[in-house]
Write an enzyme that holds these catalytic residues in place. Sequence first.
Site, PDB file in Angstrom:
ATOM      1  N   LYS A  83       0.760  -1.177  -0.198  1.00 44.33           N
ATOM      2  CA  LYS A  83       0.086   0.037  -0.151  1.00 44.33           C
ATOM      3  C   LYS A  83       0.966   1.272   0.056  1.00 44.33           C
ATOM      4  CE  LYS A  83      -3.771   2.152   2.610  1.00 44.33           C
ATOM      5  NZ  LYS A  83      -4.881   1.591   3.794  1.00 44.33           N
TER       6      LYS A  83
ATOM      7  N   SER B 120      -9.506   2.335   2.176  1.00 44.24           N
ATOM      8  CA  SER B 120      -8.188   2.754   1.570  1.00 44.24           C
ATOM      9  C   SER B 120      -7.288   1.832   1.193  1.00 44.24           C
ATOM     10  CB  SER B 120      -7.427   3.831   2.712  1.00 44.24           C
ATOM     11  OG  SER B 120      -7.085   3.118   3.773  1.00 44.24           O
TER      12      SER B 120
ATOM     13  N   SER C  12     -10.389  -0.310   6.800  1.00 40.81           N
ATOM     14  CA  SER C  12      -9.647  -0.296   5.573  1.00 40.81           C
ATOM     15  C   SER C  12      -8.922  -1.576   5.305  1.00 40.81           C
ATOM     16  CB  SER C  12      -8.576   0.908   5.478  1.00 40.81           C
ATOM     17  OG  SER C  12      -9.233   2.055   5.369  1.00 40.81           O
TER      18      SER C  12
END
Length: 632
Positions: free
Chosen positions: A262, A334, A358
């Site tokens: 990420k 996210s 998330s």
Amino acid sequence: MRPPRPPGPPPPPPPHLRIRLVAPLLCFAALLTPAHAAATTRSAAAAAAGVRGTDGAGGEGGGFRTWTAGGTTPAMGTEQFVSAKDVLKKEPVSDVIALKDSMKYFDADFFNDSKLREMEDGAIEFNVPAFRENRKLVASENGGLHNPSVLLFKSSWSGDSMISETRIFDYPRASAVHRPTNDEDIAYMSVLELGELIRTKQITSRELTDIFLRRLKRYNPVLEAVVTYTEDLAYKQAKEADAMLAQGNYLGPLHGIPYGLKDIIAVPHYKTTWGSRTFKNQVLDTEAYVYKRLKSAGAVLVAKLVTGSLAYDDIWFGGRTRNPWNIEEFSTGSSAGPAASTSAGMVPFAIGSETAGSITYPAARCGVTALRPTFGTVARTDVMSISESLDKLGPFCRSAVDCAIVLDAIRGKDAADPSSREVALGDPFRVDITELTVGYLDDAEMEVVHVLSSKGVKLVPFKLNYTVESVQSILNITMDVDMLTHFDNWQREGHDDEYEAQDQWPVELRRARLIPAVDYMQAQRARGKLIREIKESFTVDAFIGNATDWERVCLGNLVGMPVIVVPTGLKSIENPPKGGTKRRTTVTTGIYAPPDHDHIALALAMAYQSVTNHNKQRPPIDDLGPNDGIHR
């Protein structure tokens, strides 16, 4: 504790404090006209009330200084001290009325005019200078990468956790694994299976890297899941992995396995954009702890994957990440890039993060297995921070076995993350599930209950009991205030106007300016009460329930408990296009365990997946349907 102030005008402070604290705000006021003095006071009072000032006289650094060129002596060789109360006497009454009116936003509209004037005096003399000095010390850099808070949250229910005696899990070795004849089948193999192909030299890390980079580039135009391809680094790491194996040095099941991170996780020489147009060219030449751990395990980084802007939902500066199971649907959460990329076979696994949903939300939407570990299990050094007491890093994988393997590689304490711990996790591969009592909530997927019961687990109806009714608001207050401390400068510079989704962080962080410190701390006390009640109510070894129920997401994150999201099936999408479609809606459930008992949740998920194949299903990204509105 500061003693109470005597009545009447305050005595002049000691010289060293007069220069550092009072002079910056009050000396210059003596040189102003009454109108200017009133304006200065109004600006400071507004700052004390949490409102961004527009009067330029003070500036960010705390103005009103009249220094000589040397900067060490007050102007004209004298120090002109003027009491804030003397300045306030020249104010129009309307300023007190304005302050009184603003108190309603703090739920504190019970002060009389005399007390309000005293509060203005204290704000100007003490609060605002201290605010500015502290901001200069710690708030000049965004993202919370440095200067962690000393107010640490420890999620363990048994005091300080001891270091686990067995550092490495005793994971099984895949048997009779043969290389498939086509790349598509290779792309959907588990980490354990790919590791066995590499160990037995049926495939090289270089070949795997080629396969997954091609898939990333093939499907990313549709999914919008990749921020940066780390191609040069990937081939370098793959070459090293192959060379080590040729020398007889095998590092374990992640040796030579490609993966994605990420894009809130720092990797040297590559952009770490935090998904935001404000930071889309940012390069942080530091190595995040989790990246170091994976590098030492021999894994190969192939891409920085999408995070929603500043780790909020799935909208980022390059678009909006889509769900591989239903291409006209977005991935939510996210950690959108890690979830979508793992689901689509673009990487074997990826690392995401969760503050409030998330990991759980995108894993459920995209139909992958993902673990939100116990808070503190994985150090977050050099990772963008939202909340230092809520943020967690965790793996997105094809299976619970893979989640256990990746967790084993990344868990650990790092000195730069004071909340990280050496959690004494048991080995999930050695758990005797027949000795466990597992609860199931009303919204649990009953197939999971029946399968685990058939394997000898004792299943009982269960309900978490707690009296705290403000769970969701506790999380919102905690998350928003903490986030604002990490992006205070970003907001002050007006970058919230550039934010990709104006109804998200900009709204929440402006509102956070109006949360008093006392009420932030009251929320933390209420959080402590919630944790105590959940601990008392947790009378089973684990429980099964919906993974995306918002109240439960908030509760789980506030408590710091682990949950693994498990795919349990597929169902038809609502309002499917005429002519048929292979698009589907994924069905998942969550297996929750007490803090520091991730191995229990993992063992139960592994037992369920050992006799089902829901986690092995492949999304229809090559056949979107004849009437789908989006095509490659």
